[in-house]
Design an enzyme around this catalytic site. Sequence first.
Site, PDB file in Angstrom:
ATOM      1  N   LYS A   1       0.715  -1.270  -0.013  1.00 54.51           N
ATOM      2  CA  LYS A   1      -0.084   0.100   0.027  1.00 54.51           C
ATOM      3  C   LYS A   1       0.843   1.152  -0.057  1.00 54.51           C
ATOM      4  CE  LYS A   1      -4.063  -2.260   2.286  1.00 54.51           C
ATOM      5  NZ  LYS A   1      -4.644  -2.938   3.530  1.00 54.51           N
TER       6      LYS A   1
ATOM      7  N   GLN B   1      -5.099  -1.436   9.447  1.00 55.06           N
ATOM      8  CA  GLN B   1      -4.950  -2.881   9.014  1.00 55.06           C
ATOM      9  C   GLN B   1      -5.515  -3.601  10.124  1.00 55.06           C
ATOM     10  OE1 GLN B   1      -3.396  -3.553   5.862  1.00 55.06           O
ATOM     11  NE2 GLN B   1      -4.307  -5.602   6.460  1.00 55.06           N
TER      12      GLN B   1
ATOM     13  N   ASP C   1     -11.554   2.747   4.019  1.00 50.39           N
ATOM     14  CA  ASP C   1     -11.909   1.446   3.735  1.00 50.39           C
ATOM     15  C   ASP C   1     -13.592   1.246   3.801  1.00 50.39           C
ATOM     16  OD1 ASP C   1      -9.950  -0.672   3.257  1.00 50.39           O
ATOM     17  OD2 ASP C   1      -9.417  -0.816   5.800  1.00 50.39           O
TER      18      ASP C   1
END
Length: 297
Positions: A54, A98, A121
């Site tokens: 990422k 995460q 997200d």
Amino acid sequence: MTATIIDGKAFAARVRGEVAEHVARLKSEHGITPGLAVVLVGEDPASQVYVRNKGKQTVEAGMASFERKLPAETSERDLLAVVEELNNDPAVHGILVQLPLPKHLNEDLVINSIAPEKDVDGFHISNVGRLATGQKAMVPCTPLGCLMLLRDHFGSLSGKNAVVVGRSNIVGKPMAQLLLRDSATVTIAHSRTQDLPEVCRRADILVAAVGRPEMITGDYVKPGAVVIDVGINRVEGEGGKTKLVGDVDFESASAVAGAITPVPGGVGPMTIACLLANTLTSCCRAHGLPEPEGLTA
Ligand code: NDP
């Protein structure tokens, strides 16, 4: 019938290229650099690989990348303080914590502490509600990637019969919401669904997000249907080496489907591309600038 392969790897490269062009324009015309912050707690090897990828792709797109690596024993209070600091940082437009988090941390609490407009997200309860009610939301990256592939293939999804196998909060449910928003007729199937192959055979669009290696065989596929395989499963291959397979049995399904995403190289690469797209969208919204066309739901 032999299915057309939907090349997610090439499509994701195109999305990343478009994001990079927008970012370059934001910088040159407005002096703004979109920024993505990733918070990693602990040392889960798979998570470390994701976070590294990422960060690399964020920088390649011309964005600012911020990483906060915290020890596995970090307290909830300390983690919430880090999120709060990022919420208040104007250089940060996207925040991703995460998952999975170490067991002692409450994932829902942490995710819901992210400012909803920075929740790239799309897992914050407010973004989930916004998506469900048709309001402007941050949309989860994997389903957004699937939607982009489907729109590219069909043009309009209106009136198509879509079956989503899987009802998780991160894939199945938001996928179904996005298909519904594009006026598909949507069925959500799960482990209690009766006669799953028959239900799946009604689908013009079949999305598999089951987490079971190669479960969806050609028997589940209507001739000519478009099959989107979200699954990522590591299984033992020849000579004891591991290999990646999807939730779809590619060989039998591709003999029946009209088009299909492979694993690897299908949905997988779209996820990070959509994360970058969401960060760009968030940055544009924060500055009252027009959103990038074709990169949002
Ligand atoms: P979950 O385990 O959270 O959900 C799986 C879903 O599949 C559940 O709703 C479950 O039903 C359903 N299911 C399980 N077994 C069956 C069965 N035999 N018949 C019908 N339905 C069944 O998985 P995720 O949604 O998180 O992930 C799905 C897949 O997508 C995984 O392979 C994962 O690795 C992959 N993935 C890929 C990403 C990418 O970037 N490409 C990102 C995220 C996930 P029930 O609710 O009834 O238990």
